[in-house]
Each structure stands twice: as C-alpha cells, then as structure tokens.
Design a protein around this motif. Sequence first.
Motif, PDB file in Angstrom:
ATOM      1  N   UNK A 191       0.999   4.062  -2.810  1.00 17.05           N
ATOM      2  CA  UNK A 191       0.789   5.485  -2.481  1.00 17.05           C
ATOM      3  C   UNK A 191       1.882   6.335  -3.122  1.00 17.05           C
ATOM      4  N   UNK A 240       1.799   9.864 -10.146  1.00 17.28           N
ATOM      5  CA  UNK A 240       0.645  10.153 -11.026  1.00 17.28           C
ATOM      6  C   UNK A 240       0.104  11.549 -10.728  1.00 17.28           C
ATOM      7  N   UNK A 241       0.102  11.900  -9.433  1.00 20.45           N
ATOM      8  CA  UNK A 241      -0.390  13.210  -9.019  1.00 20.45           C
ATOM      9  C   UNK A 241       0.447  14.336  -9.604  1.00 20.45           C
ATOM     10  N   UNK A 264       1.097   6.648  -6.670  1.00 24.46           N
ATOM     11  CA  UNK A 264      -0.018   7.602  -6.819  1.00 24.46           C
ATOM     12  C   UNK A 264       0.503   9.035  -6.769  1.00 24.46           C
ATOM     13  N   UNK A 265       1.543   9.263  -5.959  1.00 23.99           N
ATOM     14  CA  UNK A 265       2.121  10.612  -5.868  1.00 23.99           C
ATOM     15  C   UNK A 265       2.744  11.015  -7.212  1.00 23.99           C
ATOM     16  N   UNK A 293       0.847  -1.214   0.000  1.00 25.77           N
ATOM     17  CA  UNK A 293       0.000   0.000   0.000  1.00 25.77           C
ATOM     18  C   UNK A 293       0.876   1.256   0.000  1.00 25.77           C
ATOM     19  N   UNK A 294       1.989   1.197   0.757  1.00 27.44           N
ATOM     20  CA  UNK A 294       2.888   2.360   0.809  1.00 27.44           C
ATOM     21  C   UNK A 294       3.530   2.586  -0.564  1.00 27.44           C
TER      22      UNK A 294
END
Lengths: 209, 260
Positions: free
Chosen positions: A47, A53-54, A50-51, A43-44
């Motif tokens: 995440x 992608x952000x 995802x950052x 999950x980390x």
Amino acid sequence: MKSRLGRSLVTAITIGVGLLILANFFVRNDLLSLVQQTLLDWAIILAAIALILGVFNVIGTHLRKIRGRQSGWLYSIFLLAAMGAVIIVGLADPRGPASPVVSWIFQYVQIPLEATIFSLLAFFVASAAYRAFRVRSVDSFIMLVVGLIVLLGQVPIGAAIWGKLASAKDWLLSYPSTGGARGIILGAALGAVLTGLRVLLGVDRPHAQ
Amino acid sequence: MDSVIELLKNSGTSEQQALVLILLLVMLPLLLLFTSQLRAGRPTSLRPMQAFRRLEGLIGRGAETERPIHISLGTGGIIDTSTAESLAGIILLERVAHQSVSSGAPLIVTVSDPTLLPLAQETARHAWETRLHRYQSAPPEVRLIAPDPVAYAAGVMDVLLGENVIANIMVGKFGDEYLLMGETGVRSQVPQIAGGVNPQVLPFIHATADDTLIGEEIFASGAYINPRATHIASLRVQDWMRVLISIAILLGVLLRSLSL
C-alpha cells in the motif's frame, strides 16, 4: 504463452493466499496466524508503494494539464508546488509527518480548506432535497410525506400540530426505515461474499490481467 | 435457538464462524451448479435494469461526440472493508473500458485510494490491449485524485466542471462527500449513473443520479454488460439466498414468539 503462464501463476497465488486467510478464520493455528500476519505486513508495504506510484500519477496528470494549457492549468502549478513543498519539508525533518511545519500546514491549511469544501454540503443538501421532494410519482409523494413527518416530528412545532407526530416519526425510523436499510445491507453483504467467492475461484481476476 | 448457540459455544465455534461456514457451504455449491447449468445452455432471464441500458447509450454518445465519460471508483481501497465495493467498480470499469476502447469513447477514471490505482490502470490497459479494433492510441486515463474523501470530491468536481464530460458514472464506496460530486453533476447537466451500498448515502444518490444502482445492484454489472455465466449465476445465488434468509428470519420470529 509466457503471459498466460504468468496470469495462471498470479491466480494460483491469489487463490492460495485467499484459502490460507479463510482457513485461519476457522482454525486456530499459530503457523497460520503467523502467515496471515506476515501477509498483512506485506499488504501494508505494498500500500505504501502504491502511494508512491500515486504521487507519480498525480505529477503526470498535472504536468500534462500544464503542458496542454488545459482548463485550470494554473491551479495545477500551484498543486505541484504545494505538494513538492510539503514533501521536501517532511523529508528534511527527521520527525517526518510529525514535524511542526508539516503539522502546521495540516492544521492551518488543509483542515480549514476541507472544512470550507464540506460546508458546501449544507447548500447542496437543500437543493438535492428540493429535487427529491418534488411530487412526480407515487414514490416521491410517499417520500415527501415521510420526510415531512420526520422533519416535523423532531421540532416542537410538530407536537403543536399533532401530538402523536413524534411517535409517528419514531415508528417510521425504527421499523420501515431500519428494515429497509437492513435489507439493503444484507443484499450488499451477499453480493460482497459472492464477489469474494468469484475471486477465490479465479473467475474474476482483476489482479491477473 | 439458545440451545444451538450453546452447542456452538461448547464446540469452540463462534457464531460468526458458524454463519460464514453455513453461507459458504450453501453459496459455493449453488454458484457452481448455476454456472454449469448456464454453460450447458439453460435459458435465463434478467430483470431489465435501466442503469445498464442507459450506460450503453452513454458510451455511444461519448463515441459520437468524443467527449469523455467520467468513472469514479469511490473512496474505497482493496485492503480494507470496502474491497468488495471497489471490486464492483472495477468489474464495471472492465466492461465499460472494453466498449469504450472498441467504440472510441474517451474515459477518465478517478480513484481516491492509492491501492486501487494499479488495479484500475491494469484493468484499463488490459481492455485496450486485448481489443483488436481500437479507436484510441492509448489506454483509458486513470487518475489518482487524493486519498482524503473531501479532497477527492473537490478533484472530481473539477473534472465534472472543467473537462466537458458527457456522462458521470460513480460506483464504489462513498460517504457524505458523494453529494458534493453528485450535485455538481446535476448542476453541469451531466447524465449520471451512481451506485453504492451505504444506506446513509443512498438518499443522496437517489436525489442526484438519473439512474441508480442500489445495494447489491452494484455487483450486477458483470451479468448485464458483456455477460458471463458465473456473473449471471451469482445473481441467481443472491436471489436464492435472499429467499432462504427471509424464511430463516420468519422462522426465527415464529420460534421466538412461541418461546421455543
């Protein structure tokens, strides 16, 4: 058909993982704990992805703004330049975020900027309180009276007006206020548990759309 | 009560484990029972909630004026304690996005936590793909503003002031930074619907939003907008649980008072 199969697979994985984590909450088992820790590590990592992608999302949003000469597009150029500079400085130094230059930027640019924006809260609280305390209904009248008791109960002049104002303030904060807040928290907790249950049952599938 | 706690300790079960187990054992069967009753056609009524009623009107106004509706999903993510609040925002987004795509009302969705971004993007894209009659050439726009709450608030203030939005909807996890956004919405004279569960933020929400979703109400959007049986059943379970918890509290007070 393929995408329906894919969605079912994702839902099955979600339910399976949810049940594993739930089982580990009730049963002490080394294997389950190991699985849970591995899933948390994943999950980390997700995440962190995802950052990244952000970052692309932020770049895309501001490039569109610049191309379309939308309101505030000059700020977008500044934002992208600042973001690029911090990323380059961070990547160029092997210490990464701990590099002195990045630390300097955070300490002397980001933190003062945030403090500046947050300081607006004082003025915003005043105007919001003015609106909230305008007597338009029985509710707002009660709110005004309670607000005045709590405000005056905290300052020496309150005791000069009425000796028991501080005790009234303490009673209001300890009983009606705490009781109301706990009721809201309990209700929200029930809503949260039911949201979790719906995800576990595969009814809500935001992950499998 | 003390003897029950002693019994739990002896069996190696913590109070927290026992509480969660009891909640699950009561809530899961009730949820399944109420869902099956609703699917079998048992009539039900929900108390009117002004926030959801107004929401539909705002989507209509967005479609008429082609001005965007801003949806903020708060500063929470999906791998921490704010997951449920973030999911409440996602469920609301799902319902609003479907209506927005089929009516032509533009949406701007903003998130703060990067883990929520793909979920919000997928939700918006799914709404766009599954609607047969869509008035938009692309899925609703989802933007990551910034992971820091204050920076996020500053970004949302810019959206509210500079993008001519027709309505501002904020549901999710919020801290004190909510007031920066809520008050900006008031000053721009934008109709606002806001909801949260943090008791410290609720006064700010009350002071700035035209319609509020307080506490558990943020989880109710699935039962009010394009309702599904399971979401309505969830509300009924919540009502039942509240009654049961109230009885348990009263019994606890009585037992303690009588020193039993």
